[in-house]
Design a protein around this motif. Structure first.
Motif, short mmCIF file in Angstrom:
data_model
loop_
_atom_site.label_atom_id
_atom_site.label_comp_id
_atom_site.label_asym_id
_atom_site.label_seq_id
_atom_site.Cartn_x
_atom_site.Cartn_y
_atom_site.Cartn_z
N UNK A 25 0.83 -1.20 0.00
CA UNK A 25 0.00 0.00 0.00
C UNK A 25 0.87 1.26 0.00
N UNK A 26 1.94 1.20 0.79
CA UNK A 26 2.88 2.32 0.90
C UNK A 26 4.29 1.75 0.98
N UNK A 27 5.27 2.60 0.67
CA UNK A 27 6.66 2.21 0.87
C UNK A 27 7.04 2.35 2.34
N UNK A 28 6.59 3.43 2.94
CA UNK A 28 6.93 3.72 4.34
C UNK A 28 5.67 4.14 5.08
N UNK A 29 5.43 3.51 6.21
CA UNK A 29 4.35 3.93 7.11
C UNK A 29 4.99 4.44 8.40
N UNK A 44 11.83 10.57 3.35
CA UNK A 44 11.50 9.43 2.49
C UNK A 44 10.80 9.90 1.20
N UNK A 45 9.93 10.90 1.35
CA UNK A 45 9.21 11.41 0.17
C UNK A 45 10.15 12.09 -0.80
N UNK A 46 11.17 12.78 -0.29
CA UNK A 46 12.16 13.41 -1.17
C UNK A 46 12.84 12.37 -2.05
N UNK A 47 12.94 11.16 -1.54
CA UNK A 47 13.58 10.08 -2.28
C UNK A 47 12.60 9.34 -3.19
N UNK A 48 11.36 9.80 -3.23
CA UNK A 48 10.37 9.23 -4.13
C UNK A 48 9.49 8.16 -3.53
N UNK A 49 9.62 7.91 -2.23
CA UNK A 49 8.82 6.86 -1.59
C UNK A 49 7.40 7.34 -1.32
N UNK A 50 6.46 6.40 -1.37
CA UNK A 50 5.08 6.69 -1.00
C UNK A 50 4.94 6.52 0.50
N UNK A 51 4.50 7.56 1.18
CA UNK A 51 4.54 7.61 2.63
C UNK A 51 3.14 7.82 3.20
N UNK A 175 3.35 -2.12 4.23
CA UNK A 175 4.43 -1.25 3.80
C UNK A 175 5.74 -2.03 3.80
N UNK A 176 6.70 -1.52 3.06
CA UNK A 176 8.03 -2.14 3.07
C UNK A 176 8.75 -1.84 4.37
N UNK A 177 8.64 -0.59 4.84
CA UNK A 177 9.33 -0.15 6.05
C UNK A 177 8.33 0.56 6.96
N UNK A 178 8.45 0.33 8.26
CA UNK A 178 7.65 1.02 9.27
C UNK A 178 8.59 1.85 10.16
N UNK A 481 17.28 6.17 5.71
CA UNK A 481 17.61 4.75 5.90
C UNK A 481 16.48 3.87 5.39
N UNK A 482 15.25 4.29 5.61
CA UNK A 482 14.11 3.53 5.11
C UNK A 482 14.16 3.41 3.60
N UNK A 483 14.49 4.52 2.94
CA UNK A 483 14.56 4.48 1.48
C UNK A 483 15.68 3.57 1.00
N UNK A 484 16.86 3.67 1.61
CA UNK A 484 17.98 2.82 1.20
C UNK A 484 17.62 1.35 1.39
N UNK A 485 17.02 1.02 2.54
CA UNK A 485 16.65 -0.37 2.81
C UNK A 485 15.66 -0.88 1.78
N UNK A 486 14.65 -0.07 1.47
CA UNK A 486 13.65 -0.51 0.51
C UNK A 486 14.22 -0.59 -0.91
#
Length: 613
Positions: A25-29, A44-51, A175-178, A481-486
């Motif tokens: 549903x999202x990359x990061x919650x 995270x959003x700056x890196x393009x993730x859906x938050x 989500x991928x990352x919480x 870190x969430x973005x790098x991990x995902x």
């Protein structure tokens, strides 16, 4: 300068690329829109993730929008990254709203001192800049689905329930990352991640500030009330529910005995600490008076909050409300109070234009300490000690944030009556600016969870981290870190701290305190990289480090923490730096003829940057 700028852009493009199609549903919650949560969402959003950013109350911004308008830091040179961006936006608001030379713009103190409603507006604007951030308020975490067990745990989804009955029902999100950005650490607890509540014994981490025996005491909470003496904006308190004048009558004896001098004070001698400097538009942030004769904080009733359910927390919240509001109401209205004291007390009141939806009172209590995760790196008093014969604190090459405040605890217990007794477990110990390693964000057991607020630390260590500017820096690092991990399909434990550092540096976030190379400096990233590798340690011996006093709790830059890029490179420094270059597998021979510190750092950084490409 242009080359370094383009290099930074290329680096950000590599790490912060647009997302591909993903199943979750999202990359990061992120749970809880504290300043750390907001910083994590924006990063995270700056890196393009859906938050998805979920806030359990009606108001985003945590304590920064709920009365804590006098933030805890020592020097402006320590403000970098996400928090610097926030303060610049605040200052811009006052400059544009009232004029750059207006009393309001000057009172904003470079954007660090602002009215809660302005802090709220700026946070809302920061989030609105990113269409890939969804924000939900009045939504409480009720469950976490975890796959695996033991050290192989993975959060599959989280369930949220609205507190507003008019809103839609239960929502389960994947989500991928919480990221748990709550003050209490509610998400990490539901995920089965180990945590501590209370104080460790002195012997556990060899901490001089810790008690001899471990206990379950947490640091005292209180409201950060916003008050004014402006009659046009002043609203006098009304009698709170459950008020009993007998609860406050003993305060009159303390005035009669000279233990109290005034109702309000700016430092000591009173009950309500109206911080200096004054906020814009004649407002003050009110806090507990450290070591005062009467306290707003009540540590003796807080211990049940971190693990308490909604009913327990509501009861503690109500007790604090009755105490703080009832005490001022008593001093303003009770006929037993001497007329002079009543007159002084009635000069002050809540601000008509703050928290109008909640009787002009904050909607959140100042939860100074909740759960603390037991993670990869437990931050302790030992992490802030001075390095040997050095002006700087202990080196952390895996740092992802900095702090410059102190170990600060308003007390964890209380002896004697509430009014007239004494707090216990109180301490205030300064140190040089300190670094915060990546491991404080990372659990040992869960591969897709990061925790920037209820982070991994001892009670004493937490008392150096529990400050909104630091939490916001930790939130920023957690978002990256969430973005790098995902993006790299890594467990959060496998993320290299240097990868997070590089993004932080490129975005103006510091990992070591350098007083003369701000984020706007073209060599900021290079100096941060070299300093975090250890290059700036050993340049100056231990001695007095605090700069000249400015106002309130703020000082000029810490002494002996400069890079001095134009300074000729001494032979001693040259030999140490060449040895470090060899350790970092750089071509030391190409660096040996550098004339100045700046020349050496730039050349070394260029080599290191080329090796990553």
């Amino acid at each position: 300068m242009l080359l370094r700028f383009l290099t930074a852009l290329l680096f950000l493009a590599a790490y912060c690329s647009p997302p591909s199609t993903r199943a979750n549903d999202y990359d990061v919650v992120i749970y809880s829109a504290t300043p750390a949560g907001i910083a994590a969402a924006v990063s995270a959003a700056e890196c393009g993730d859906r938050v998805l950013l979920v806030e359990p109350t009606s108001r985003i911004g945590g304590l920064t929008t709920n009365g804590l308008s006098h933030p805890d830091f020592r020097t402006f040179e320590a403000i970098t990254g996400a928090y610097l961006d926030f303060t610049r936006r605040v200052q811009q608001h006052y400059d544009e709203e009232y004029g750059p030379d207006s009393p309001q713009a000057r009172a904003a103190l470079r954007g660090t001192e602002a009215e809660p409603k302005v802090n709220l507006l700026v946070f809302e604007q920061m989030l609105a800049c990113h269409s890939n951030i969804s924000v939900e308020t009045n939504s409480v975490l009720t469950g976490v689905d975890v796959e695996g067990s033991g050290n192989e745990r993975h959060i599959a989804s989280a369930t949220f329930v609205p507190t507003d009955q008019r809103a839609e029902g239960t929502k389960k999100v994947e989500a991928a990352i919480f990221i748990d950005a709550s003050y209490e650490g509610d998400l990490l607890a539901m995920a089965g991640v180990p945590f501590r509540v209370g104080r460790e014994a002195r012997s556990e981490y060899d901490e001089s500030l810790a008690p001899k025996m471990a206990d379950d005491q947490v640091q005292g909470y209180n409201f950060r009330l916003i008050v004014t003496r402006n009659p046009e904006n002043r609203v006098l308190p009304v009698k709170p529910a459950g008020y009993h004048r007998e609860d406050f009558i003993d305060v009159l004896d303390l005035f009669a005995e000279g233990k109290l001098e005034s109702v309000f004070c700016d430092r000591k001698g009173g009950i309500f600490k109206a911080h200096l400097p004054e906020l814009p538009n004649g407002k003050h942030d009110v806090n507990d008076v450290s070591r005062g004769a009467v306290r707003l904080s009540m540590p003796s009733i807080n211990d049940g909050w971190p693990e308490g359910d909604a009913a327990v927390r509501n009861e503690i919240f109500g007790q604090h409300l009755r105490h703080s509001v009832g005490l001022l109401y008593f001093l303003q209205n009770d006929e037993a109070v001497p007329e002079a004291l009543r007159e002084e007390a009635r000069e002050w009141g809540w601000c008509r234009d703050e928290f109008p939806e909640n009787g002009h009172l904050p909607v959140q209590l100042y939860v100074r300490e909740g759960r603390r995760m037991v993670g990869q790196h437990v931050y302790t008093q030992q992490d802030t000690v001075w390095a040997e014969d050095d002006a700087r604190a202990k080196l952390h090459t895996d740092a992802i944030a900095i702090g410059d405040y102190a170990h600060n605890c308003h007390g964890t217990g209380h002896e004697g009556p509430l009014i007239g007794g004494k707090h216990t477990g109180e301490f205030y110990q300064s140190t040089a600016p300190y670094q915060v390693p990546y491991g404080v964000l990372v659990p040992k057991q869960c591969d897709n969870l990061l925790v920037p607020v209820a982070c991994s630390s001892s009670h004493v260590g937490f008392c150096a981290l529990r400050l909104e500017p630091i939490w916001m820096s930790l939130g920023q690092a957690a978002g990256y870190a969430a973005h790098v991990a995902r993006e790299k399909n890594l467990a959060v434990q496998e993320v290299e701290p240097e990868a997070v550092q590089q993004i932080c540096h490129a975005r103006g976030g510091a990992t070591i305190y350098v007083s003369d190379v701000p984020p706007s400096h073209p060599d900021f990233a290079a100096v941060q990289w070299w300093g975090t590798r250890g290059g700036l340690h050993g340049l100056n011996p231990k001695g007095e480090v605090r700069g000249e006093y400015i106002v309130g709790q703020y000082y000029e830059a810490y002494l002996n923490h400069e890079a001095e890029l134009d300074k000729p490179l001494s032979e001693d420094a040259r030999q140490r730096w060449l040895a470090l270059a060899e350790k970092l597998r750089l071509d030391a021979d190409s660096l040996k003829d550098a004339a100045t510190r700046g020349d050496f750092i730039r050349m070394a950084y260029a080599q290191a940057d080329q090796s990553k490409q």
